[in-house]
Design an enzyme around this catalytic site. Structure first.
Site, PDB file in Angstrom:
ATOM      1  N   GLU A   7       0.818  -1.211   0.000  1.00 51.29           N
ATOM      2  CA  GLU A   7       0.000   0.000   0.000  1.00 51.29           C
ATOM      3  C   GLU A   7       0.850   1.258   0.000  1.00 51.29           C
ATOM      4  OE1 GLU A   7      -3.564   2.114   2.587  1.00 51.29           O
ATOM      5  OE2 GLU A   7      -3.549  -0.033   2.201  1.00 51.29           O
ATOM      6  N   LYS A   8       2.035   1.182   0.625  1.00 45.24           N
ATOM      7  CA  LYS A   8       2.898   2.359   0.712  1.00 45.24           C
ATOM      8  C   LYS A   8       4.354   1.916   0.762  1.00 45.24           C
ATOM      9  CE  LYS A   8       0.614   3.632   4.430  1.00 45.24           C
ATOM     10  NZ  LYS A   8      -0.178   2.468   4.846  1.00 45.24           N
ATOM     11  N   ASP A 103      -3.257  -2.520   3.061  1.00 46.27           N
ATOM     12  CA  ASP A 103      -3.564  -2.599   4.481  1.00 46.27           C
ATOM     13  C   ASP A 103      -4.745  -3.544   4.706  1.00 46.27           C
ATOM     14  OD1 ASP A 103      -1.550  -0.909   5.202  1.00 46.27           O
ATOM     15  OD2 ASP A 103      -2.811   0.866   5.461  1.00 46.27           O
ATOM     16  N   ASP A 105      -7.767  -3.853   5.645  1.00 45.55           N
ATOM     17  CA  ASP A 105      -9.121  -3.367   5.878  1.00 45.55           C
ATOM     18  C   ASP A 105      -9.776  -3.163   4.515  1.00 45.55           C
ATOM     19  OD1 ASP A 105      -7.985  -1.034   4.855  1.00 45.55           O
ATOM     20  OD2 ASP A 105      -7.863  -0.046   6.795  1.00 45.55           O
ATOM     21  N   TYR A 327       0.415  -1.245  13.545  1.00 47.74           N
ATOM     22  CA  TYR A 327      -0.438  -0.478  12.626  1.00 47.74           C
ATOM     23  C   TYR A 327      -1.364   0.460  13.409  1.00 47.74           C
ATOM     24  CZ  TYR A 327      -3.862   0.403   8.918  1.00 47.74           C
ATOM     25  OH  TYR A 327      -4.697   0.998   8.000  1.00 47.74           O
ATOM     26  N   ARG A 329      -3.873   2.710  12.462  1.00 47.40           N
ATOM     27  CA  ARG A 329      -5.241   3.077  12.079  1.00 47.40           C
ATOM     28  C   ARG A 329      -6.213   1.960  12.425  1.00 47.40           C
ATOM     29  NH1 ARG A 329      -5.253   7.245   7.629  1.00 47.40           N
ATOM     30  NH2 ARG A 329      -3.108   7.976   7.474  1.00 47.40           N
TER      31      ARG A 329
END
Length: 639
Positions: A7-8, A103, A105, A327, A329
């Site tokens: 994702e990043k 991520d 989710d 993580y 979030r």
């Protein structure tokens, strides 16, 4: 060649770090020793196009052109994302196998899936793609995740749910923001009146609270305590008015008649106080669970005055730059059982990174397993905790050290015994009246020893164990003159608490359970951005620690239909989006329902004329002219 798409960049580098060496860094990717390649997105590489990409007439904002409707959705590279998109495009050509490493989710699922779809990955490789779920950037956690790859297609419903949410937020926000901004312009207001499924109910909470404060009229009420002598001192027992006194009580049971209080005080002086009940018990209080992001933001705001966006940014830095926490979030406050075996290493890392917590590390019982460790409570993420990585405290900024300290302290509490309170309750009868005294004393500190020292003492609340039936002299009554107080204005902490506990603000009682069982209003990743957006748009403002509504914020809330300013609609959406993720509802019916409701809301705006509440609003404070194009929906703005 296996291609990992993270994702990043920070996640990409963490994956590459545990893959075979030597490594060769290229533009936007890393080639590892066995020929596999790790690349990454930079958050969302794609975004919704502007309305005029669907029809030229949408370049101008016209009330008659609404609602904007979309039959075939389009995405475009985000600013700064086109270059990395091309990197992924080239790498996909040679990839025999794809590993999705977004991520864990629904938003992370969509983020990589939409790139694969946009780049037209062939059906065969798409069906065979794997899913890598990582919530901790430390090498041991990444290795475990790599050993437990899933099939990406099994997570397709999550992606569809996120896609439905994104498109619905875009349609809702784009249409209603244009409609009410145009109505505001007709009334002479020069700013953007943005509307969103999440941001507007949040604004509604603040507006209603501010107006309740302003409309509040203080009223006197009275408290009567009997002063009862016993062998070691005096007990204050509060009078409990009987049903016969209801005419002198308000709806919250407060006594409104001083004359009645004086009458009762006169009658009890010198009378015996007979003990009707004498309850004394010790009550354990377990440690609070480790943090979710919202819980961390609330405590950091209370302890240090950090706003939600600051806490998120600092936590993200601790996660990505320092690899000091997991993580951030996360909406979860529980931990996988297998994480318990790392407790020793994590606690050692805490002692190194936060010397002030070293004494609590040495006092921790690492064999203890609190209720935090519960696999059944884990979904996409687990709670935010420190990692086993050794961090030099000198490398942390002041804010990073404060936030890390909160996370570490909350984790250490899991290895301490319950706090034990001695709770007591005495019920007296004096004449025909009943009087109650309650006491609560901390007997064993347990995990509370880790809390900052309180200036208040609980000893004054201790009560003796008086025998039932015993009688003690009442020396008289003490009347306290009180005034009702208005509600307190929202602070960042209390507004975040309201967003996570939003069910109590829902109008329709049948929907309360839905929001109670979900994350509340907004998500862990979006709440900070929503508050910042409302302030940026001039609908909320900060006054010291308080968040207050502006005249334009109030005008907008009063102009909108009630359903737009309460969280009921979000509850409807969350129920359906959850059903989509669980394969119990399709994308089509959800979007069809939205189109129907949106058309009705726009018709109401078109036919209702300029709302009175938008007239005579003060000029916009910002110097920038009104934007003629609304922003598209990302993770936060249009909500």
């Amino acid at each position: 060649m296996r291609l990992y798409i993270a994702e990043k960049p920070s996640l990409g580098r963490a994956i590459a770090a545990v893959l075979p060496k030597p490594h060769k860094s290229g533009e936007g990717h890393i080639v590892v020793g066995n020929g596999d390649v790790v690349t990454w997105c930079i958050g969302h590489l794609l975004e919704q196009v502007e309305p005029d990409a669907y029809d030229e007439r949408y370049k101008r904002w016209n009330l008659s052109d609404l609602p904007i409707q979309v039959s075939e959705w389009k995405l475009k590279p985000r600013k700064g994302g086109a270059k990395q998109l091309q990197v992924i495009r080239k790498l996909l050509k040679d990839a025999g196998e794809i590993v999705h490493a977004g991520d864990p989710d629904r938003e992370g699922q969509l983020l990589v899936d939409e790139v694969l779809d946009h780049l037209k990955l062939d059906a065969g490789r798409k069906q065979a793609a794997k899913r890598l779920l990582i919530s901790d950037l430390n090498a041991s956690a990444v290795k475990r995740a790599l050993d437990n790859l899933k099939l990406n297609r099994d997570f397709a419903p999550l992606s569809v749910s996120a896609l439905a949410r994104s498109r619905a937020d875009w349609l809702y926000g784009m249409n209603l923001s244009r409609a009410y901004t145009l109505l505001g312009q007709q009334a002479g207001y020069g700013g953007v009146l943005s509307v969103g499924r999440v941001q507007t109910p949040v604004l509604g909470l603040v507006v209603r609270r501010d107006e309740a404060i302003e409309a509040f009229e203080p009223k006197p009420f009275y408290q009567l305590d009997a002063l009862i002598e016993h062998d070691t001192g005096t007990i204050r027992a509060r009078w409990q008015p009987s049903d016969a006194c209801s005419r002198w009580l308000d709806e919250e049971g407060r006594l409104l008649s001083r004359g009645l209080a004086e009458n009762v005080a006169g009658r009890i002086a010198g009378q015996p106080a007979k003990v009707l009940t004498s309850d004394h018990k010790e009550k354990p209080q377990g440690a609070p669970l480790p943090y979710s992001l919202s819980a961390l933001q609330i405590d950091a705001n209370k302890a240090f005055g950090l706003n939600a966006q600051e806490v998120l940014s600092v936590a993200q830095s601790l996660y990505e730059k320092h690899k000091a926490i997991t993580y951030p979030r996360s909406d979860c406050r529980h931990l996988p059982v297998e994480h318990h075996q790392e407790a020793g290493a994590v606690c050692q890392a805490i002692a190194n990174a936060s010397p002030e917590l070293a004494q609590f590390v040495s006092g921790a019982d690492l064999t203890r397993r609190s209720r935090a460790w519960n696999d059944s409570k884990i979904s996409a993420h687990h709670a935010i905790i420190p990692t086993p990585k050794a961090v030099n405290p000198q490398s942390l900024s002041a804010k990073e050290a404060k936030v890390y300290g909160l996370v570490a302290r909350q984790y250490l509490m899991q290895f301490y015994p319950a706090a034990v309170f001695a709770e007591s309750k005495l019920l007296f009868q004096i004449g025909t009246g009943e009087f109650v005294a309650k006491g609560k004393v901390l007997r064993q500190a347990g995990w509370r020893a880790l809390l900052p020292k309180s200036k208040e003492s609980d000893e004054a609340l201790a009560l003796p164990a008086l025998p039932v039936g015993s009688e003690w002299p009442c020396m008289g009554g003490d009347i306290k003159d009180c005034m009702t107080e208005p509600p307190k204005p929202f602070t960042e902490a209390t507004l975040l608490q309201a967003m996570t506990g939003i069910a109590r603000f829902v109008l329709d009682d049948t929907l309360k359970g839905i929001l109670r069982d979900t994350d509340g209003l907004g998500t862990e990743a979006t709440r900070a951005g929503i508050l910042e957006l409302l302030c940026k748009r001039g609908l909320l403002k900060r006054e010291g620690k308080a968040l207050r509504s502006t005249p334009s914020g109030r005008g907008l809330i009063h102009a909108l239909p009630e359903e737009a300013s309460y969280p009921d609609m979000t509850a409807h959406w969350e129920r359906q989006l959850g059903d989509i993720a669980d394969r119990q509802q399709g994308y089509g019916p959800f979007m069809g329902d939205l189109d129907t409701r949106l058309a009705a809301l726009i018709q109401q705006a078109q036919e209702g004329g300029v709302p009175t509440s938008l007239r005579n609003l003060p000029p916009v404070q910002r110097r920038k002219p009104i934007r003629r194009r609304a922003k598209s929906a990302k993770k936060t703005p249009s909500q």
